[in-house]
Design a protein around this motif. Structure first.
Motif, PDB file in Angstrom:
ATOM      1  N   ASN A  10       0.830  -1.212   0.000  1.00 11.29           N
ATOM      2  CA  ASN A  10       0.000   0.000   0.000  1.00 11.29           C
ATOM      3  C   ASN A  10       0.860   1.256   0.000  1.00 11.29           C
ATOM      4  N   LYS A  11       1.926   1.260   0.796  1.00  7.70           N
ATOM      5  CA  LYS A  11       2.844   2.413   0.835  1.00  7.70           C
ATOM      6  C   LYS A  11       3.514   2.621  -0.519  1.00  7.70           C
ATOM      7  N   ILE A  12       3.970   1.523  -1.099  1.00  5.88           N
ATOM      8  CA  ILE A  12       4.625   1.624  -2.405  1.00  5.88           C
ATOM      9  C   ILE A  12       3.653   2.194  -3.440  1.00  5.88           C
ATOM     10  N   GLN A  13       2.400   1.741  -3.398  1.00  8.16           N
ATOM     11  CA  GLN A  13       1.411   2.255  -4.341  1.00  8.16           C
ATOM     12  C   GLN A  13       1.142   3.737  -4.100  1.00  8.16           C
ATOM     13  N   GLN A  14       1.077   4.166  -2.831  1.00  9.79           N
ATOM     14  CA  GLN A  14       0.922   5.584  -2.512  1.00  9.79           C
ATOM     15  C   GLN A  14       2.084   6.383  -3.102  1.00  9.79           C
ATOM     16  N   ILE A  15       3.284   5.861  -2.967  1.00  6.15           N
ATOM     17  CA  ILE A  15       4.470   6.543  -3.493  1.00  6.15           C
ATOM     18  C   ILE A  15       4.395   6.617  -5.023  1.00  6.15           C
ATOM     19  N   TYR A  16       4.007   5.506  -5.662  1.00  3.13           N
ATOM     20  CA  TYR A  16       3.860   5.521  -7.121  1.00  3.13           C
ATOM     21  C   TYR A  16       2.836   6.571  -7.555  1.00  3.13           C
ATOM     22  N   ASN A  17       1.685   6.586  -6.900  1.00  5.60           N
ATOM     23  CA  ASN A  17       0.626   7.533  -7.266  1.00  5.60           C
ATOM     24  C   ASN A  17       1.094   8.975  -7.098  1.00  5.60           C
ATOM     25  N   SER A  18       1.742   9.256  -5.974  1.00  5.75           N
ATOM     26  CA  SER A  18       2.217  10.619  -5.709  1.00  5.75           C
ATOM     27  C   SER A  18       3.310  11.024  -6.682  1.00  5.75           C
ATOM     28  N   LEU A  62       7.224   4.405 -13.610  1.00  6.18           N
ATOM     29  CA  LEU A  62       6.815   4.302 -15.003  1.00  6.18           C
ATOM     30  C   LEU A  62       6.473   2.850 -15.371  1.00  6.18           C
ATOM     31  N   MET A  63       7.274   1.912 -14.901  1.00  4.76           N
ATOM     32  CA  MET A  63       6.995   0.492 -15.158  1.00  4.76           C
ATOM     33  C   MET A  63       5.676   0.074 -14.498  1.00  4.76           C
ATOM     34  N   ASN A  64       5.421   0.584 -13.286  1.00  7.32           N
ATOM     35  CA  ASN A  64       4.173   0.292 -12.588  1.00  7.32           C
ATOM     36  C   ASN A  64       2.981   0.816 -13.379  1.00  7.32           C
ATOM     37  N   TRP A  65       3.102   2.026 -13.902  1.00  7.58           N
ATOM     38  CA  TRP A  65       2.030   2.628 -14.700  1.00  7.58           C
ATOM     39  C   TRP A  65       1.790   1.787 -15.957  1.00  7.58           C
ATOM     40  N   MET A  66       2.869   1.362 -16.609  1.00 11.47           N
ATOM     41  CA  MET A  66       2.744   0.548 -17.813  1.00 11.47           C
ATOM     42  C   MET A  66       2.085  -0.797 -17.492  1.00 11.47           C
ATOM     43  N   ASP A  67       2.440  -1.383 -16.343  1.00 14.40           N
ATOM     44  CA  ASP A  67       1.791  -2.637 -15.916  1.00 14.40           C
ATOM     45  C   ASP A  67       0.287  -2.459 -15.773  1.00 14.40           C
ATOM     46  N   LYS A  68      -0.112  -1.354 -15.175  1.00 20.15           N
ATOM     47  CA  LYS A  68      -1.548  -1.096 -14.962  1.00 20.15           C
ATOM     48  C   LYS A  68      -2.280  -0.951 -16.297  1.00 20.15           C
ATOM     49  N   GLN A  69      -1.645  -0.298 -17.267  1.00 19.62           N
ATOM     50  CA  GLN A  69      -2.279  -0.147 -18.575  1.00 19.62           C
ATOM     51  C   GLN A  69      -2.408  -1.508 -19.248  1.00 19.62           C
ATOM     52  N   LEU A  70      -1.359  -2.308 -19.161  1.00 16.00           N
ATOM     53  CA  LEU A  70      -1.378  -3.641 -19.764  1.00 16.00           C
ATOM     54  C   LEU A  70      -2.441  -4.531 -19.115  1.00 16.00           C
ATOM     55  N   GLU A  71      -2.626  -4.379 -17.801  1.00 15.34           N
ATOM     56  CA  GLU A  71      -3.689  -5.126 -17.108  1.00 15.34           C
ATOM     57  C   GLU A  71      -5.058  -4.771 -17.679  1.00 15.34           C
ATOM     58  N   GLN A  72      -5.259  -3.476 -17.977  1.00 12.45           N
ATOM     59  CA  GLN A  72      -6.537  -3.057 -18.568  1.00 12.45           C
ATOM     60  C   GLN A  72      -6.733  -3.716 -19.936  1.00 12.45           C
ATOM     61  N   TYR A  73      -5.658  -3.733 -20.747  1.00 16.39           N
ATOM     62  CA  TYR A  73      -5.749  -4.354 -22.066  1.00 16.39           C
ATOM     63  C   TYR A  73      -6.087  -5.843 -21.936  1.00 16.39           C
ATOM     64  N   GLU A  74      -5.443  -6.500 -20.966  1.00 18.00           N
ATOM     65  CA  GLU A  74      -5.691  -7.934 -20.738  1.00 18.00           C
ATOM     66  C   GLU A  74      -7.157  -8.174 -20.365  1.00 18.00           C
ATOM     67  N   LYS A  75      -7.691  -7.322 -19.496  1.00 16.44           N
ATOM     68  CA  LYS A  75      -9.102  -7.473 -19.090  1.00 16.44           C
ATOM     69  C   LYS A  75     -10.020  -7.333 -20.292  1.00 16.44           C
ATOM     70  N   ILE A  76      -9.713  -6.373 -21.146  1.00 13.01           N
ATOM     71  CA  ILE A  76     -10.531  -6.180 -22.352  1.00 13.01           C
ATOM     72  C   ILE A  76     -10.435  -7.410 -23.242  1.00 13.01           C
ATOM     73  N   LEU A  77      -9.219  -7.890 -23.456  1.00 12.79           N
ATOM     74  CA  LEU A  77      -9.020  -9.046 -24.338  1.00 12.79           C
ATOM     75  C   LEU A  77      -9.705 -10.292 -23.791  1.00 12.79           C
ATOM     76  N   ASP A  78      -9.765 -10.438 -22.472  1.00  8.13           N
ATOM     77  CA  ASP A  78     -10.396 -11.595 -21.841  1.00  8.13           C
ATOM     78  C   ASP A  78     -11.911 -11.445 -21.687  1.00  8.13           C
ATOM     79  N   SER A  79     -12.447 -10.287 -22.057  1.00  3.23           N
ATOM     80  CA  SER A  79     -13.883 -10.042 -21.891  1.00  3.23           C
ATOM     81  C   SER A  79     -14.693 -10.817 -22.920  1.00  3.23           C
ATOM     82  N   GLU A  80     -16.015 -10.743 -22.807  1.00  2.05           N
ATOM     83  CA  GLU A  80     -16.926 -11.457 -23.699  1.00  2.05           C
ATOM     84  C   GLU A  80     -17.260 -10.668 -24.956  1.00  2.05           C
ATOM     85  N   TYR A  81     -16.708  -9.469 -25.109  1.00  2.00           N
ATOM     86  CA  TYR A  81     -17.007  -8.642 -26.283  1.00  2.00           C
ATOM     87  C   TYR A  81     -16.484  -9.295 -27.557  1.00  2.00           C
ATOM     88  N   PRO A  82     -17.090  -8.961 -28.705  1.00  2.00           N
ATOM     89  CA  PRO A  82     -16.534  -9.445 -29.977  1.00  2.00           C
ATOM     90  C   PRO A  82     -15.123  -8.876 -30.176  1.00  2.00           C
TER      91      PRO A  82
END
Length: 198
Positions: A10-18, A62-82
């Motif tokens: 949680n602390k590390i994430q706070q530091i990343y966000n700030s 920056l790597m943490n931010w990129m990981d979060k974006q990639l997670e979003q892409y993965e969720k979209i790709l794994d979704s039920e959408y065409p």
């Protein structure tokens, strides 16, 4: 994960966000570790203990931010959408992310943060390529991507499309782009001629 490890994360994430907020607003040079610590509600010593230097914090953030974006892409790709809808959502997100990077990190300290460019290249080779391979396989399986096209050619096509959309996104009314997105996706999949004649 035990309580200690959860608090640490949680602390590390706070530091990343700030740090993301401050670096994107003021740039690398004008932000101090003390300011990040104050904004994250941790001590400067905590930041130095976790990251060692401001440069390392920047790279990790920056790597943490990129990981979060990639997670979003993965969720979209794994979704039920065409597949066409998944592609549209991923391309829109990527255009927005390119804008975030160009708006907020234009003056990023690539020369000052040792090895940052190499880290980004390795990230792309390892994580982004894995996602891309999964994306292409799904597109071919569902009949949206021709099976005879090589991954290199598909990657080049996607990169050109994404980069141009990102550049257009920066200079144009984004609402206008969103209204045109369905037509842009038709062009993406079928070109100017339309669906390939049998």
């Amino acid at each position: 994960m035990n309580g200690f490890e959860r608090r640490k994360q949680n602390k590390i994430q706070q530091i990343y966000n700030s740090s993301f907020e401050l670096f994107s607003k003021y740039g690398f040079q004008r932000v101090s570790v003390n300011e990040i610590a104050q904004n994250a509600k941790v001590s400067p010593a905590t930041i130095y203990n976790y990251f060692g230097t401001k440069e390392q914090l920047y790279a990790d953030m920056l790597m943490n931010w990129m990981d979060k974006q990639l997670e979003q892409y993965e969720k979209i790709l794994d979704s039920e959408y065409p597949f066409s809808e998944k592609t549209k959502e991923i391309i829109i997100l990527e255009a927005k992310n390119l804008k975030v990077l160009s708006d907020n990190f234009q003056k990023s300290p690539f020369s000052e943060v040792g090895g940052l460019m190499q880290m980004i290249e390795e990230y792309n080779e390892q994580k982004v390529m894995q996602f891309f391979i999964k994306f292409v396989a799904l597109g071919k399986q569902e009949g949206y991507i021709r099976r005879d096209l090589t991954e290199d050619v598909i990657m080049m096509y996607l990169t050109m499309y994404k980069n141009e959309l990102g550049r257009y996104w920066e200079t144009t009314d984004q609402g206008r782009i969103m209204r045109s997105m369905d037509q842009l996706m038709e062009l993406f999949f079928y070109g100017l001629v339309g669906e390939k004649q049998k």
